[in-house]
Design a protein around this motif. Structure first.
Motif, PDB file in Angstrom:
ATOM      1  N   LEU A   2      43.624  67.906  73.054  1.00 26.61           N
ATOM      2  CA  LEU A   2      42.480  67.415  71.837  1.00 26.61           C
ATOM      3  C   LEU A   2      43.251  66.223  71.451  1.00 26.61           C
ATOM      4  CD1 LEU A   2      39.802  69.884  71.346  1.00 26.61           C
ATOM      5  CD2 LEU A   2      40.297  68.893  73.462  1.00 26.61           C
ATOM      6  N   LEU A   3      42.403  64.487  71.702  1.00 24.37           N
ATOM      7  CA  LEU A   3      42.961  63.532  70.997  1.00 24.37           C
ATOM      8  C   LEU A   3      41.815  63.167  69.319  1.00 24.37           C
ATOM      9  CD1 LEU A   3      45.587  61.847  70.360  1.00 24.37           C
ATOM     10  CD2 LEU A   3      44.457  59.925  71.636  1.00 24.37           C
ATOM     11  N   ARG A   4      41.483  64.032  68.403  1.00 18.68           N
ATOM     12  CA  ARG A   4      40.913  63.491  67.848  1.00 18.68           C
ATOM     13  C   ARG A   4      39.983  63.732  68.368  1.00 18.68           C
ATOM     14  NH1 ARG A   4      43.982  58.865  67.367  1.00 18.68           N
ATOM     15  NH2 ARG A   4      42.903  57.470  68.733  1.00 18.68           N
ATOM     16  N   GLY A   5      39.273  65.401  68.555  1.00 13.26           N
ATOM     17  CA  GLY A   5      38.665  65.829  69.079  1.00 13.26           C
ATOM     18  C   GLY A   5      38.246  65.621  70.219  1.00 13.26           C
ATOM     19  N   ALA A   6      38.838  65.153  71.637  1.00 11.79           N
ATOM     20  CA  ALA A   6      38.188  64.290  72.649  1.00 11.79           C
ATOM     21  C   ALA A   6      39.419  64.734  73.669  1.00 11.79           C
ATOM     22  CB  ALA A   6      37.694  63.244  72.833  1.00 11.79           C
ATOM     23  N   GLU A   7      38.893  65.324  74.404  1.00 10.96           N
ATOM     24  CA  GLU A   7      39.713  66.209  75.352  1.00 10.96           C
ATOM     25  C   GLU A   7      40.479  65.210  76.175  1.00 10.96           C
ATOM     26  OE1 GLU A   7      40.028  69.268  78.964  1.00 10.96           O
ATOM     27  OE2 GLU A   7      38.407  69.533  77.810  1.00 10.96           O
ATOM     28  N   VAL A   8      41.687  64.796  76.287  1.00  9.76           N
ATOM     29  CA  VAL A   8      41.986  64.096  77.135  1.00  9.76           C
ATOM     30  C   VAL A   8      42.113  63.934  79.093  1.00  9.76           C
ATOM     31  CG1 VAL A   8      44.604  62.699  77.429  1.00  9.76           C
ATOM     32  CG2 VAL A   8      44.081  64.220  75.439  1.00  9.76           C
ATOM     33  N   THR A   9      41.593  63.718  79.348  1.00  5.57           N
ATOM     34  CA  THR A   9      41.407  63.862  81.113  1.00  5.57           C
ATOM     35  C   THR A   9      42.778  62.829  81.488  1.00  5.57           C
ATOM     36  OG1 THR A   9      39.596  62.928  81.019  1.00  5.57           O
ATOM     37  CG2 THR A   9      39.313  64.816  80.619  1.00  5.57           C
ATOM     38  N   GLY A  10      42.395  63.206  82.911  1.00  8.03           N
ATOM     39  CA  GLY A  10      43.280  62.212  83.648  1.00  8.03           C
ATOM     40  C   GLY A  10      42.547  60.685  83.151  1.00  8.03           C
ATOM     41  N   ASP A  11      41.820  59.903  83.078  1.00  5.16           N
ATOM     42  CA  ASP A  11      41.005  58.270  82.996  1.00  5.16           C
ATOM     43  C   ASP A  11      41.506  58.373  81.369  1.00  5.16           C
ATOM     44  OD1 ASP A  11      39.212  59.931  82.539  1.00  5.16           O
ATOM     45  OD2 ASP A  11      37.898  59.205  84.017  1.00  5.16           O
ATOM     46  N   SER A  12      41.679  58.866  80.736  1.00 11.26           N
ATOM     47  CA  SER A  12      41.516  58.833  79.158  1.00 11.26           C
ATOM     48  C   SER A  12      42.426  57.836  78.886  1.00 11.26           C
ATOM     49  CB  SER A  12      42.455  60.091  78.478  1.00 11.26           C
ATOM     50  OG  SER A  12      40.982  60.812  78.253  1.00 11.26           O
ATOM     51  N   THR A  13      41.563  57.067  78.355  1.00 12.58           N
ATOM     52  CA  THR A  13      42.727  55.746  78.167  1.00 12.58           C
ATOM     53  C   THR A  13      42.043  55.650  75.852  1.00 12.58           C
ATOM     54  OG1 THR A  13      40.730  54.138  78.323  1.00 12.58           O
ATOM     55  CG2 THR A  13      42.682  54.617  79.502  1.00 12.58           C
ATOM     56  N   ALA A  14      42.051  57.011  75.381  1.00 11.66           N
ATOM     57  CA  ALA A  14      41.429  56.207  73.620  1.00 11.66           C
ATOM     58  C   ALA A  14      42.457  56.605  72.457  1.00 11.66           C
ATOM     59  CB  ALA A  14      40.662  57.743  73.784  1.00 11.66           C
ATOM     60  N   GLY A  15      43.730  56.865  72.935  1.00 12.16           N
ATOM     61  CA  GLY A  15      45.074  56.608  72.251  1.00 12.16           C
ATOM     62  C   GLY A  15      45.156  55.404  71.985  1.00 12.16           C
ATOM     63  N   ARG A  16      45.918  55.498  70.498  1.00 13.33           N
ATOM     64  CA  ARG A  16      46.151  54.038  70.410  1.00 13.33           C
ATOM     65  C   ARG A  16      47.762  54.096  69.969  1.00 13.33           C
ATOM     66  NH1 ARG A  16      41.806  56.566  65.410  1.00 13.33           N
ATOM     67  NH2 ARG A  16      39.330  55.861  66.469  1.00 13.33           N
ATOM     68  N   MET A  17      47.178  52.707  69.639  1.00 11.07           N
ATOM     69  CA  MET A  17      48.525  52.283  68.886  1.00 11.07           C
ATOM     70  C   MET A  17      49.323  52.583  67.464  1.00 11.07           C
ATOM     71  SD  MET A  17      49.091  48.370  71.212  1.00 11.07           S
ATOM     72  CE  MET A  17      47.825  48.463  71.051  1.00 11.07           C
ATOM     73  N   ILE A  18      49.968  52.615  66.816  1.00  8.27           N
ATOM     74  CA  ILE A  18      49.917  53.094  65.095  1.00  8.27           C
ATOM     75  C   ILE A  18      51.112  52.842  64.704  1.00  8.27           C
ATOM     76  CG2 ILE A  18      49.553  55.433  65.826  1.00  8.27           C
ATOM     77  CD1 ILE A  18      51.441  57.200  65.302  1.00  8.27           C
ATOM     78  N   GLU A  19      50.568  52.544  63.128  1.00  9.61           N
ATOM     79  CA  GLU A  19      51.918  52.136  62.519  1.00  9.61           C
ATOM     80  C   GLU A  19      52.608  52.932  61.581  1.00  9.61           C
ATOM     81  OE1 GLU A  19      50.950  48.613  61.326  1.00  9.61           O
ATOM     82  OE2 GLU A  19      50.207  47.643  63.555  1.00  9.61           O
ATOM     83  N   ARG A  20      53.339  52.534  60.692  1.00  6.47           N
ATOM     84  CA  ARG A  20      54.069  53.500  59.596  1.00  6.47           C
ATOM     85  C   ARG A  20      53.127  53.509  58.701  1.00  6.47           C
ATOM     86  NH1 ARG A  20      57.501  50.131  58.065  1.00  6.47           N
ATOM     87  NH2 ARG A  20      56.718  49.654  56.579  1.00  6.47           N
ATOM     88  N   SER A  21      52.581  53.865  58.084  1.00  3.07           N
ATOM     89  CA  SER A  21      51.701  54.257  56.613  1.00  3.07           C
ATOM     90  C   SER A  21      52.590  53.767  55.202  1.00  3.07           C
ATOM     91  CB  SER A  21      51.255  55.383  56.291  1.00  3.07           C
ATOM     92  OG  SER A  21      51.667  56.601  56.141  1.00  3.07           O
TER      93      SER A  21
END
Length: 449
Positions: free
Chosen positions: A430-449
């Motif tokens: 799960l990524l932020r509570g949503a299951e990652v499947t073969g067509d998932s594109t919910a990933g985010r670009m993150i920066e140093r906080s």
């Protein structure tokens, strides 16, 4: 309390308080409740329960991944790499500044990376910058500060040739200049530490004999380079991190430096902890990496240092290429590209060896989640705790998996683990509570906080 989006229940969960049964409440992708017991009274729009043979883990953080896109996307890419990551339980990765073209050594290079990653990520991705001769000389370090302002997590450098012409290695003087500049804004300098003079004086690698390749990358190459990094960090005050430690001969140097207060952290990789030189078949160039996989006795010392806290974390150094560059047909260790494709199999490989050694799963997961998040400065990741992202992995620690390189999700079907039977399967991520499947594109670009 507002309604929860998701409730997750598990009889076994690895949390900062240890392994225990928990009920998690998730809202807007964040863990907001962690209650004792798998049947605590929480309700949400959705509910998931870990199976009886599963352990709930925090999503792993892999801070050493070569995605290679743009420029060498035929080697790997953001879509394929992040899907492989998710299948291996990795929910956050930090991309190395090479072997892409352009490398991430300028703001323009970072912008090219971000454009290539936009809209295709299955998991969250951050970026390292690079310290190369062009931005590590007096008067030329402004690009390092500019990259830091844009949120990179630190700066990778090489002390010996990187293998690609567009990412040059630093001299001792250039390392010092970069370290001084990075220390000025309290950044992190991460170093591929092999000494070029030692490598130049070593026997030249050629042919199918792994022992000959190993002789071409002696322990002394690492110890001398690490000595230089330690002295540079001592003199400049920079935070320094040793990448992919393979040689246990450097451990006494690292221990002394830390006792003296040098700001130094260290990583190693699953292939150094689970594979051994004695077992590498002739011509099996899928095992070639730099620094190299060393002997069984060396491996035992790395495990001891890891358990004692002298080595901080375990990350993949996923460094793929096209099969032709691995010279699989000739098996020539001298000419083959050096890199292990291990992003998807790191957790089961580590757990298989840890189990054999009597090391608890909780230790393995901490080395691969909370520890790299802490070293790299990735916030909100690597733990099951209130306030963190709901990045969760359902892991079956007793299930056996036979690795078939052709079925792995990274772009090219090459793996040092091909054919190996490993223990432990990631069943759901799960990524932020949503299951990652073969067509998932919910990933985010993150920066140093």
């Amino acid at each position: 309390m507002d309604r929860l989006d998701l409730v997750v229940r598990a009889e076994r969960a690895l949390t900062p308080r240890g392994e225990r049964p928990v009920t998690l409440g998730v809202r807007d992708g964040t863990v907001v409740e962690v209650l004792d017991g798998a049947d605590a009274p929480l309700t949400g729009a959705r509910e998931l329960r870990a199976a009886a043979d599963e352990v709930l883990l925090p999503g792993l953080v892999d801070s050493h991944v070569h995605v290679n896109e743009p420029g060498r996307t035929e080697w790997e890419g953001f879509a394929s790499a992040t899907r492989a990551a998710a299948l291996g339980g990795v929910t956050t990765l930090v991309d190395m500044p090479l072997n892409s073209v352009p490398p991430t050594t300028t703001v323009a290079g970072l912008d090219a990376k971000r454009a290539a990653a936009d809209g295709v990520l299955a998991v969250d991705v951050g970026f390292w910058g690079g310290a190369v001769p062009e931005n590590s000389r007096p008067g030329g370090t402004g690009e390092l500060a500019a990259l830091w302002e844009r949120g990179v997590f630190g700066f990778k450098s090489f002390l010996s040739p990187s293998g690609v012409d567009e990412f040059g290695h630093l001299s001792a003087a250039e390392l010092a200049t970069a370290a001084e500049a990075i220390a000025a804004f309290d950044g992190l300098l991460i170093v591929h530490a092999e000494d070029p003079d030692v490598l130049a004086a070593a026997p030249v690698a050629a042919g199918r004999d792994y022992a000959a390749f190993l002789a071409s990358r002696p322990d002394d190459a690492e110890t001398r380079a690490i000595s230089l990094v330690i002295e540079t960090a001592r003199r400049t005050g920079v935070r320094a991190h040793i990448l992919h430690l393979s040689s246990a001969a450097a451990l006494p140097l690292i221990a002394r430096a830390r006792e003296e207060g040098v700001r130094l952290t260290v990583e190693t990789c699953p292939h150094y902890l689970t594979l051994a030189a004695e077992a590498v078949p002739a011509g099996a160039t899928g095992y070639k990496c730099c620094p190299p996989i060393r002997g069984e006795g060396n491996r035992d010392l790395l495990w001891r240092a890891l358990r004692e806290g002298l080595i901080d974390c375990v990350v993949s150094d996923h460094s793929p290429s096209t099969p032709d560059l691995k010279d699989l047909d000739t098996g020539d260790f001298g000419t083959a590209w050096g890199g292990i494709s291990g992003l998807q199999v790191g957790l089961p490989a580590m757990w298989t060896e840890a189990r054999r050694r009597g090391v608890p799963l909780a230790e393995v997961v901490a080395w691969m989640s909370a520890a790299p998040a802490r070293v790299a400065g990735v916030s909100g990741k690597g733990a099951i705790a209130a306030g963190t992202d709901a990045d969760l992995v359902f892991f079956a620690p007793e299930e056996e998996v036979r690795v078939d390189a052709r079925e792995l999700a990274h772009r090219n079907p090459v793996s040092a683990y091909d054919g190996a039977v490993l223990t432990g399967r990631v069943r759901r991520t799960l990524l932020r509570g949503a299951e990652v499947t073969g067509d998932s594109t919910a990933g985010r670009m993150i920066e140093r906080s």
